[in-house]
Design a protein around this motif. Structure first.
Motif, PDB file in Angstrom:
ATOM      1  N   ALA A 184       0.820  -1.221   0.000  1.00  0.00           N
ATOM      2  CA  ALA A 184       0.000   0.000   0.000  1.00  0.00           C
ATOM      3  C   ALA A 184       0.849   1.265   0.000  1.00  0.00           C
ATOM      4  N   LYS A 185       2.070   1.173   0.481  1.00  0.00           N
ATOM      5  CA  LYS A 185       2.953   2.345   0.506  1.00  0.00           C
ATOM      6  C   LYS A 185       3.212   2.884  -0.896  1.00  0.00           C
ATOM      7  N   ASP A 186       3.130   1.984  -1.874  1.00  0.00           N
ATOM      8  CA  ASP A 186       3.329   2.381  -3.269  1.00  0.00           C
ATOM      9  C   ASP A 186       2.032   2.295  -4.068  1.00  0.00           C
ATOM     10  N   GLY A 187       0.910   2.272  -3.349  1.00  0.00           N
ATOM     11  CA  GLY A 187      -0.384   2.234  -4.008  1.00  0.00           C
ATOM     12  C   GLY A 187      -0.778   0.872  -4.529  1.00  0.00           C
ATOM     13  N   GLY A 188      -0.112  -0.174  -4.057  1.00  0.00           N
ATOM     14  CA  GLY A 188      -0.390  -1.517  -4.540  1.00  0.00           C
ATOM     15  C   GLY A 188      -1.292  -2.318  -3.616  1.00  0.00           C
ATOM     16  N   LYS A 189      -1.572  -3.548  -4.001  1.00  0.00           N
ATOM     17  CA  LYS A 189      -2.392  -4.441  -3.190  1.00  0.00           C
ATOM     18  C   LYS A 189      -2.070  -5.899  -3.533  1.00  0.00           C
ATOM     19  N   ILE A 190      -2.442  -6.793  -2.652  1.00  0.00           N
ATOM     20  CA  ILE A 190      -2.244  -8.218  -2.884  1.00  0.00           C
ATOM     21  C   ILE A 190      -3.199  -8.699  -3.971  1.00  0.00           C
ATOM     22  N   GLY A 191      -2.708  -9.567  -4.836  1.00  0.00           N
ATOM     23  CA  GLY A 191      -3.542 -10.127  -5.892  1.00  0.00           C
ATOM     24  C   GLY A 191      -4.239 -11.395  -5.434  1.00  0.00           C
ATOM     25  N   LYS A 192      -4.468 -12.301  -6.345  1.00  0.00           N
ATOM     26  CA  LYS A 192      -5.153 -13.556  -6.044  1.00  0.00           C
ATOM     27  C   LYS A 192      -4.291 -14.427  -5.130  1.00  0.00           C
ATOM     28  N   VAL A 193      -4.911 -15.017  -4.109  1.00  0.00           N
ATOM     29  CA  VAL A 193      -4.228 -15.923  -3.184  1.00  0.00           C
ATOM     30  C   VAL A 193      -4.671 -17.348  -3.493  1.00  0.00           C
ATOM     31  N   VAL A 194      -3.720 -18.211  -3.839  1.00  0.00           N
ATOM     32  CA  VAL A 194      -4.010 -19.601  -4.185  1.00  0.00           C
ATOM     33  C   VAL A 194      -3.430 -20.511  -3.108  1.00  0.00           C
ATOM     34  N   GLU A 195      -4.250 -21.381  -2.542  1.00  0.00           N
ATOM     35  CA  GLU A 195      -3.795 -22.296  -1.492  1.00  0.00           C
ATOM     36  C   GLU A 195      -3.532 -23.692  -2.056  1.00  0.00           C
ATOM     37  N   TYR A 196      -2.540 -24.361  -1.455  1.00  0.00           N
ATOM     38  CA  TYR A 196      -2.143 -25.709  -1.874  1.00  0.00           C
ATOM     39  C   TYR A 196      -2.058 -26.625  -0.668  1.00  0.00           C
ATOM     40  N   ALA A 197      -2.294 -27.905  -0.906  1.00  0.00           N
ATOM     41  CA  ALA A 197      -2.212 -28.883   0.170  1.00  0.00           C
ATOM     42  C   ALA A 197      -0.784 -29.038   0.671  1.00  0.00           C
ATOM     43  N   SER A 198       0.203 -28.819  -0.212  1.00  0.00           N
ATOM     44  CA  SER A 198       1.607 -28.925   0.184  1.00  0.00           C
ATOM     45  C   SER A 198       2.420 -27.892  -0.587  1.00  0.00           C
ATOM     46  N   TYR A 199       3.563 -27.517  -0.018  1.00  0.00           N
ATOM     47  CA  TYR A 199       4.397 -26.528  -0.685  1.00  0.00           C
ATOM     48  C   TYR A 199       5.024 -27.038  -1.981  1.00  0.00           C
ATOM     49  N   PRO A 200       5.424 -28.321  -2.096  1.00  0.00           N
ATOM     50  CA  PRO A 200       5.932 -28.787  -3.385  1.00  0.00           C
ATOM     51  C   PRO A 200       4.964 -28.535  -4.543  1.00  0.00           C
ATOM     52  N   GLU A 201       3.663 -28.647  -4.267  1.00  0.00           N
ATOM     53  CA  GLU A 201       2.670 -28.335  -5.302  1.00  0.00           C
ATOM     54  C   GLU A 201       2.714 -26.861  -5.666  1.00  0.00           C
ATOM     55  N   ALA A 202       2.879 -26.014  -4.641  1.00  0.00           N
ATOM     56  CA  ALA A 202       2.943 -24.575  -4.888  1.00  0.00           C
ATOM     57  C   ALA A 202       4.181 -24.225  -5.708  1.00  0.00           C
ATOM     58  N   TYR A 203       5.324 -24.838  -5.381  1.00  0.00           N
ATOM     59  CA  TYR A 203       6.552 -24.575  -6.124  1.00  0.00           C
ATOM     60  C   TYR A 203       6.428 -25.043  -7.577  1.00  0.00           C
ATOM     61  N   GLN A 204       5.758 -26.171  -7.774  1.00  0.00           N
ATOM     62  CA  GLN A 204       5.565 -26.683  -9.127  1.00  0.00           C
ATOM     63  C   GLN A 204       4.746 -25.707  -9.966  1.00  0.00           C
ATOM     64  N   ASP A 205       3.666 -25.197  -9.387  1.00  0.00           N
ATOM     65  CA  ASP A 205       2.839 -24.233 -10.117  1.00  0.00           C
ATOM     66  C   ASP A 205       3.604 -22.943 -10.389  1.00  0.00           C
TER      67      ASP A 205
END
Length: 278
Positions: free
Chosen positions: A168-189
């Motif tokens: 927000a300091k630069d006028g920004g915001k968080i985008g889409k938050v995607v959840e995964y059952a495990s971090y290896p899946e998140a790293y793969q994506d």
């Protein structure tokens, strides 16, 4: 930041079911006297959270598994260990199915309502990791509006406002938050360009980058200080005291600092206790 981020469908389901699981159990976690009487402690660890705990060549390994080995030598009772995916761990401990979770569980204000924690076992400040070839992300401000991956039930979900404040300091915001059952899946994506960055603890991300330096690149801190610890059912004070004495003994005899250096690359000067504010 939107009031309700967009979640991965599987992650949202797990998030909805967890509170029900925490209250639905009828089992009672054993106190220390009962554990000594029956002769064993039921320990649960995660199956895929490198370098804290993971499976290699069919065998469990990592910092917490070696600490469990040390506990077997220290405790006057048998240690019975179960290994399972992350989503079932907190509910299993909170409802008394397991006596203690020896896993890298970040202490949060919300979690302290149903769980008691040991002394911290590491420093786990949150950082982001990106694809090494992604030139569009050079600093935190460049995360504006981009898709982020996190693990289902991750403590960082409660600390997203910290990242939002940075953006927000630069006028920004968080985008889409995607959840995964495990971090290896998140790293793969992330590698497949389905997300733009992933948030995890600095220890885990350093291990990831060391393993795949040509694919990933470590970013910057997106939260204040965080500490992981081991968790047991709320009110199990004698077991908590016993486990804290065990941790103190492993610090004093040099076992815990040596394991921290082995798995994390450094030994930490950690507080004896910590009260989370998030």
């Amino acid at each position: 930041m939107p009031s309700t981020p967009s979640f991965h469908r599987r992650g949202l389901l797990a998030a909805l079911l967890l509170p029900l699981a925490l209250w639905a159990g009828t089992a009672q976690a054993a106190d220390l006297a009962e554990i000594k009487k029956r002769g064993y402690l039921v320990v649960v660890t995660e199956d895929d959270f490198k370098p804290f705990e993971f499976i290699k060549d069919g065998k469990p390994t990592g910092f917490n598994h070696e600490m469990v080995d040390a506990l077997r030598k220290y405790a006057p009772f048998e240690i019975r260990q179960e290994i399972l995916p992350w989503p079932g761990i907190l509910a299993g401990v909170a409802t008394g199915k397991y006596d203690i979770a020896i896993s890298a569980i970040l202490m949060t204000k919300e979690r302290t309502q149903s769980l008691d924690f040991t002394s911290p076992i590491a420093d786990a400040t949150h950082y982001y990791v990106k694809r090494k070839d992604d030139g569009s992300i050079k600093s935190i401000k460049d995360l504006n509006g981009k898709t982020v991956g996190v693990q289902t039930g991750s403590a960082f979900l409660s600390r997203l406002p910290e990242l939002q404040a940075m953006l927000a300091k630069d006028g920004g915001k968080i985008g889409k938050v995607v959840e995964y059952a495990s971090y290896p899946e998140a790293y793969q994506d992330l590698a497949l360009k389905r997300t733009d960055y992933v948030i995890n603890t600095v220890i885990n991300l350093k291990a990831l980058v060391a393993e795949k330096p040509g694919v990933f690149e470590l970013g910057q801190a997106v939260s204040g200080a965080s500490y992981p610890a081991w968790a047991m059912k709320k009110g199990n004070t004698e077991l908590q005291k016993f486990m804290n004495e065990f941790i103190a003994a492993q610090k004093a005899n040099g076992v815990m600092p040596a394991l921290q250096k082995k798995w994390f690359g450094e030994a930490f000067n950690l507080p004896v206790s910590y009260t989370p504010v998030h």
